[in-house]
Design a protein around this motif. Structure first.
Motif, PDB file in Angstrom:
ATOM      1  N   GLY A 127       0.761  -0.983  -0.180  1.00 15.58           N
ATOM      2  CA  GLY A 127       0.020  -0.040   0.127  1.00 15.58           C
ATOM      3  C   GLY A 127       0.869   1.213  -0.070  1.00 15.58           C
ATOM      4  N   SER A 158       0.696   5.659   0.253  1.00 16.18           N
ATOM      5  CA  SER A 158      -0.070   6.911   0.604  1.00 16.18           C
ATOM      6  C   SER A 158       0.711   8.082  -0.397  1.00 16.18           C
ATOM      7  N   SER A 166      -2.481  12.120  -4.817  1.00 16.17           N
ATOM      8  CA  SER A 166      -2.880  11.733  -6.056  1.00 16.17           C
ATOM      9  C   SER A 166      -4.092  12.333  -6.702  1.00 16.17           C
ATOM     10  N   GLN A 195      -4.845   9.728   0.258  1.00 14.06           N
ATOM     11  CA  GLN A 195      -5.518   8.373   0.576  1.00 14.06           C
ATOM     12  C   GLN A 195      -4.812   7.016   0.170  1.00 14.06           C
ATOM     13  N   ARG A 223      -3.623   3.960  -1.243  1.00 15.77           N
ATOM     14  CA  ARG A 223      -4.123   2.769  -1.987  1.00 15.77           C
ATOM     15  C   ARG A 223      -3.100   1.488  -2.375  1.00 15.77           C
ATOM     16  N   SER A 254      -1.165  -0.661  -4.207  1.00 17.51           N
ATOM     17  CA  SER A 254      -0.344  -0.517  -5.502  1.00 17.51           C
ATOM     18  C   SER A 254       0.130  -2.056  -6.011  1.00 17.51           C
ATOM     19  N   GLU A 312      -7.059   2.843 -12.866  1.00 20.98           N
ATOM     20  CA  GLU A 312      -6.907   4.358 -12.252  1.00 20.98           C
ATOM     21  C   GLU A 312      -7.474   5.396 -12.753  1.00 20.98           C
TER      22      GLU A 312
END
Length: 406
Positions: free
Chosen positions: A89, A91, A94, A100, A102, A104, A185
């Motif tokens: 994950g 941060s 973005s 937040q 996410r 990856s 995305e």
């Protein structure tokens, strides 16, 4: 300063610092690793906002800390030598103007033989050399992957699968990877917050690599097929064109509707690392069957030399047009002729820059970097945000970061 809420990145950073401070982040067969960047950037012009990549909706004018700052955490489960499951994950600032966290990476890996491995799940899109580690600042010399070269990579990850074959021939290691997947995305397109949904874009690719004691070579090719149209006002314009009586309008509208577009990339990379000397050269050719996605080639050259804990470096990189068609294929009396000219202008862009800096490895697993760059943007400023009319495309950017891993 950017308006992004920083609650997400602060919470994620707190979690990572707790794990790092515990001193027990490896529990066989589980392991926890992390990485992060604390950064500040200063853009000398207030006529255009500087961004790290196309996923950022707002850019830095003056001082900004959100551009490069990020933190990531990776959990791996490896019960034996053949099977591994990984989730990562990140941060970072973005598309939705927040930090937040996410996912990856999220994949399972199986080692079919000592030379053959397969993975399935959410994978980093390593269409270029170094592309799948773009968020791990500690892994490279520069402050950030130069947007002039890596900006053509709109995806940070793909949901799909890959297979890699690696074999040693004496001191040479040869590798071949084949991958397929879909994007999931969003990209900010305009300063008013409009987003382009990449979900459903299909990507295919392969690359071949050769690595010796000091040299690494890689040649790759990728294709992505996009079924999605751009949001308004682009889609509104193409719809209006098709509604006119101009017999040339449907063809022109189709050229500037990216639904059904195929974009191809072919690239070659070579890196040399011997003692203190580091050198890299990367070249990419990008071509599409739609005029809305103009054809470009990208080049990147890097030279660095390590002296003790310090590594000064110099980079030249750019993206340039080729095969550009500026003809307005509409009848001169078409009421949308002028709008067609503006649309073509939006696909006419180039950018190149010189970057110089120094990396200071002041402690194990942590590095301080200082970078200065002069950027020249020509034509439509595709790699900038909040551009004011009359900007000449020149900017100087100063960056200071601390990159770490654990």
């Amino acid at each position: 300063m950017l308006a992004a809420g920083r609650t997400g990145i602060l919470a994620f950073a707190t979690l990572i610092l707790m794990l790092a401070g515990s001193g027990a982040v490896a529990m066989n067969p589980f392991s926890v690793q992390g990485f992060g960047t604390l950064g500040a950037v200063y853009n000398t012009t207030d006529n255009a906002g500087f961004i790290r990549d196309l996923g950022q909706p707002k850019g830095a004018t003056g001082w900004e800390t959100a551009t490069d700052s990020m933190v990531g955490l990776q959990l791996a489960y490896r019960p034996n030598e053949k099977f591994e499951a990984v989730i990562q994950g990140v941060s970072r600032y973005s598309y939705d103007d927040t930090f937040q966290p996410r996912v990856s990476w999220a994949f399972i890996k199986y080692q079919l033989t000592p030379d053959v491995a397969v993975r399935a799940g959410r994978l980093g899109w390593d269409a270029y050399m170094l592309a799948d580690s773009r968020n791990i600042g500690y892994s490279y010399l520069w402050v950030r992957p130069p947007i002039e070269y890596f900006g053509a990579l709109q995806f940070s990850h793909l949901d799909g699968a890959d297979i890699e074959v690696r074999h040693a021939f004496g001191e040479t290691i040869a590798s071949f990877k084949l991958y397929v997947g879909q994007a999931d995305e969003k990209l900010p397109l305009l300063d008013d917050g409009d987003l382009f949904d990449l979900k459903g874009i299909e990507a295919y690719g392969a690359h071949l690599g050769l690595q010796t004691r000091n040299w690494s070579h890689r040649i790759g090719a990728s294709l992505y097929h996009n079924p999605n149209s751009l949001p308004p006002p682009y889609s509104t314009f193409t719809d209006l064109l098709r509604a006119t009586d101009d017999p040339l309008a449907p063809g022109f509208a189709n050229d500037f509707d990216i639904a059904g577009s195929d974009t191809y990339n072919v690239n070659y990379s070579v890196a040399y690392d011997n003692g203190g000397l580091q050198a890299q050269f990367l070249a990419n050719l990008s071509q599409s069957n739609k005029r809305m996605i103009s054809d470009h080639y990208q080049l990147l050259g890097l030279l660095g030399y390590r002296i003790g804990q310090f590594t000064p470096y110099l980079i030249y990189t750019g993206t340039w047009l080729y095969n550009f068609d500026d003809s307005v294929d509409l009848s001169p009396d078409n009421p949308l002729y002028f709008a067609g000219e503006l649309l073509i202008e939006s696909t006419d862009w180039e950018q190149h820059s010189w970057k110089g800096g120094v990396r200071f490895d002041f402690m194990p697993k942590a590095a301080l970097k200082l970078q200065v760059e002069h950027i020249q943007s020509e034509g439509y400023p595709s790699y900038w945000r909040d551009v004011k009319p009359g900007w000449d495309g020149d900017a100087d950017v100063f960056s200071l970061t601390v990159d770490f891993i654990f």
